[in-house]
Design an enzyme around this catalytic site. Sequence first.
Site, mmCIF file in Angstrom:
data_model
loop_
_atom_site.group_PDB
_atom_site.id
_atom_site.type_symbol
_atom_site.label_atom_id
_atom_site.label_comp_id
_atom_site.label_asym_id
_atom_site.label_seq_id
_atom_site.Cartn_x
_atom_site.Cartn_y
_atom_site.Cartn_z
ATOM 1 N N ASP A 24 40.437 35.690 49.008
ATOM 2 C CA ASP A 24 41.623 34.875 48.788
ATOM 3 C C ASP A 24 41.586 33.679 49.751
ATOM 4 O O ASP A 24 40.587 32.974 49.805
ATOM 5 C CB ASP A 24 42.878 35.748 48.938
ATOM 6 N N HIS A 48 43.113 41.029 41.404
ATOM 7 C CA HIS A 48 42.861 40.112 42.516
ATOM 8 C C HIS A 48 42.404 40.799 43.800
ATOM 9 O O HIS A 48 41.632 40.229 44.568
ATOM 10 C CB HIS A 48 44.140 39.318 42.797
#
Length: 331
Positions: A110, A307
């Site tokens: 991320d 994610h």
Amino acid sequence: MQQEATPFTPADARHRLVDVPGGRIHLVEQGTGPLVLLVHGFPELWYSWRYQLPALAAAGYRAVAIDVRGYGRSSVPDDVDAYRIGAHVEDNLAVVRALGAQRAVIVGHDWGSTIAADSALLRPDVFTAVGMLGVPYAPRGGMRPSDAFAMIGGDEEFYVRHFQEPGRAEAEIEPDVRAWLAGFYATLAGDTGPASGDGAVFFVPEGGRLSDRFVAGRPSWLTDDELDFCAGEFERTGLTGALNRYRCMDRDWEDLAEWDGAPLTQPSLFVAGELDASIAWLADAVEAFPTTLPGLVSSHLVEGCGHWVQQERPDEVNRLLTDWLRTLGTP
């Protein structure tokens, strides 16, 4: 300075605080051998690498997961400017030096993926290879980020723009940090989030909140105790330090002018979940890898994963990481 381990620390791992310019960085390390520095994203902690620390140590590496500045037990500067990308690169350099190393492989997820990539871009002499999870490398481009964000979303507001105004996102999150984190984690997870490629989760309805798009449920990889641990850290520190990374994107664009369009030439790895909604709006960056990542060793989309790839699919990510690391040389 040695810190006492928490109940959530992998066996044989050690907590430390090390001095960096303007503060200290908290880290957790395990194993001996070549240094692999692990950098988390938003809104996470060193703890997001809890499955990778023992796996990398067993494979013959010194695995070190940090709390990025603004998070956890690391320093939380007040000034937004303290979160410019150069400050994060200097933190990573200082950690490498404090651990007595000259070089390191750096791996991020991320926002940590961007920090890792820019650390390798600015200091290729120290960061000799880079792994990126969830967020692909995208070189600095011609448009100021805030101008680009303003063009996205139509009548709704792109989440990065939503995070820009100091205090605004905090007012949404901090009254019930645990519930907000639970919703955010679930919405971007493969087993609880919306259909693949549903970019609506990144947009704020007019007059609404980001959490208006959150789904109910709890991801299978997140227990109550784990959520309590993460929420407790953010309840103690607040979210401003974490959100200030978003508030420096225009500053980063200015600071990286010298590297406009620059490729990352070190050996690299990219891993993302096939159900990660961010892959849809970052598809152009992935398609540009032949130009932007000439040293790319391998790129993988993990089936059925969202994610939070290293937490959702730890065994597969550990295998991909160790296989890639072996291509760089025997530990």
